[in-house]
Enzyme design. Sequence first.
Site, mmCIF file in Angstrom:
data_model
loop_
_atom_site.group_PDB
_atom_site.id
_atom_site.type_symbol
_atom_site.label_atom_id
_atom_site.label_comp_id
_atom_site.label_asym_id
_atom_site.label_seq_id
_atom_site.Cartn_x
_atom_site.Cartn_y
_atom_site.Cartn_z
ATOM 1 N N GLY A 129 -2.612 -2.147 -6.843
ATOM 2 C CA GLY A 129 -1.458 -3.027 -6.902
ATOM 3 C C GLY A 129 -1.653 -4.161 -7.895
ATOM 4 O O GLY A 129 -2.755 -4.698 -8.044
ATOM 5 N N GLN A 130 -0.557 -4.556 -8.532
ATOM 6 C CA GLN A 130 -0.593 -5.633 -9.524
ATOM 7 C C GLN A 130 -0.962 -6.977 -8.891
ATOM 8 O O GLN A 130 -1.458 -7.864 -9.591
ATOM 9 C CB GLN A 130 0.768 -5.746 -10.204
ATOM 10 C CG GLN A 130 0.862 -6.804 -11.294
ATOM 11 C CD GLN A 130 -0.079 -6.522 -12.447
ATOM 12 O OE1 GLN A 130 -0.133 -5.398 -12.939
ATOM 13 N NE2 GLN A 130 -0.812 -7.535 -12.879
ATOM 14 N N LYS A 131 -0.736 -7.145 -7.585
ATOM 15 C CA LYS A 131 -1.052 -8.434 -6.951
ATOM 16 C C LYS A 131 -2.498 -8.834 -7.197
ATOM 17 O O LYS A 131 -2.795 -10.001 -7.428
ATOM 18 C CB LYS A 131 -0.780 -8.378 -5.446
ATOM 19 C CG LYS A 131 -1.018 -9.741 -4.758
ATOM 20 C CD LYS A 131 -0.864 -9.649 -3.264
ATOM 21 C CE LYS A 131 -2.092 -9.081 -2.607
ATOM 22 N NZ LYS A 131 -3.225 -10.047 -2.598
ATOM 23 N N GLN A 150 -17.954 -6.977 -0.811
ATOM 24 C CA GLN A 150 -17.032 -7.839 -1.534
ATOM 25 C C GLN A 150 -16.675 -9.098 -0.746
ATOM 26 O O GLN A 150 -15.819 -9.867 -1.160
ATOM 27 C CB GLN A 150 -15.774 -7.070 -1.946
ATOM 28 C CG GLN A 150 -14.919 -6.556 -0.821
ATOM 29 C CD GLN A 150 -13.919 -5.527 -1.311
ATOM 30 O OE1 GLN A 150 -14.282 -4.434 -1.732
ATOM 31 N NE2 GLN A 150 -12.641 -5.867 -1.265
ATOM 32 N N HIS A 204 0.828 -1.209 0.000
ATOM 33 C CA HIS A 204 0.000 0.000 0.000
ATOM 34 C C HIS A 204 0.861 1.257 0.000
ATOM 35 O O HIS A 204 0.600 2.219 -0.730
ATOM 36 C CB HIS A 204 -0.895 0.037 1.245
ATOM 37 C CG HIS A 204 -1.891 -1.074 1.339
ATOM 38 N ND1 HIS A 204 -1.820 -2.038 2.316
ATOM 39 C CD2 HIS A 204 -2.978 -1.380 0.585
ATOM 40 C CE1 HIS A 204 -2.828 -2.878 2.176
ATOM 41 N NE2 HIS A 204 -3.538 -2.511 1.128
#
Length: 349
Positions: A179-181, A74, A50
């Site tokens: 984030g790409q994660k 979610q 983050h």
Amino acid sequence: MSTDKTHPSFAPSFKIFHEVPALRQYRKTLTTTQRTVGLVPTMGALHDGHLSLVRQAATENTDVFISIYVNPTQFGVSEDLSTYPKTWESDMKLLEIVDRELASTSGCGRISAIFAPSTGTMYPTLPPTSEVDGKGSFVTITPVGEVLEGKTRPVFFRGVATVCMKLFNIVTPERVYFGQKDVQQTVIIKRMVKDFHIDTDVRIGETKREEDGLAMSSRNVYLGSRRRAVATVLSQALFAAQEQYLSHKKTSRGDILWIANDIINEAVAKQEELPSEQRARFEVDYISLADPESLEEVDEVEPSRGAVLSGAIKMLPLEDPVDGEDTGLGGGIGSVRLIDNIVLREQAV
């Protein structure tokens, strides 16, 4: 907000907002002075992943807004909403440290606002629902939200898209940072921004990892030492598959994924052979090789297009904890879902 005792002249500059009207009024003052806002949406439990997005946002904007809100829509009805880590005080300390760092960096923006709304603020008409057929005002992005994580967690991306649409409308940021994660999330947000003509740019920051390769996640605090040691199998499998593509120039699904599946299967078998007080069992949800835009599975990677390698595993509840053992937050009782991915970049043909 406290100041840093070792730097008495420094005071964090960010304001904390809980209501929409006050945040919007503040945002208007920035617009009239031609300042730009980069929004970093989070659910708190902040980690270096983050913070790297905050730093990235500060290099591209004069002002960084960070939302901290654990979004109930979610989470499925049987998922871990009630136990999701809530770490407000430590989050604020981390943000103070980063803001101090930004204040001493030439040309960087600063953290200007923290938006920490209540659920009543974010869902003002009806209480949020996690049922698949639940009533309410939702944003649904299909079919990309129905594959991979969407198969196992059918309401997850509906909740993500809905809360992000709300945040984008409230903050009206010039840029948003993810984030790409969470690769599927990034694809869905890009699709939503494009399809709904939202006036913001989506920026993606690289996945931050621990030294042993484990992707940083707010859920890692649940693992404890025993499950933590085994959890690296996912990143090991994906990196091995990436090597097939990069070093061995393999492009077929079978040639890329076989080694990942072998690593996973060997780890599963090894854990099953151990006594219950030593093992950390896990289940595999998927190992995927998919198109970078649709996330549909591919049989062959087109080098000019690339692909996304991704996977998800579920670390099962800890068996027979030993006295004094680090069992993680929650005592090792619940399962811990972990996801990871590697983007296979385009290559010259």
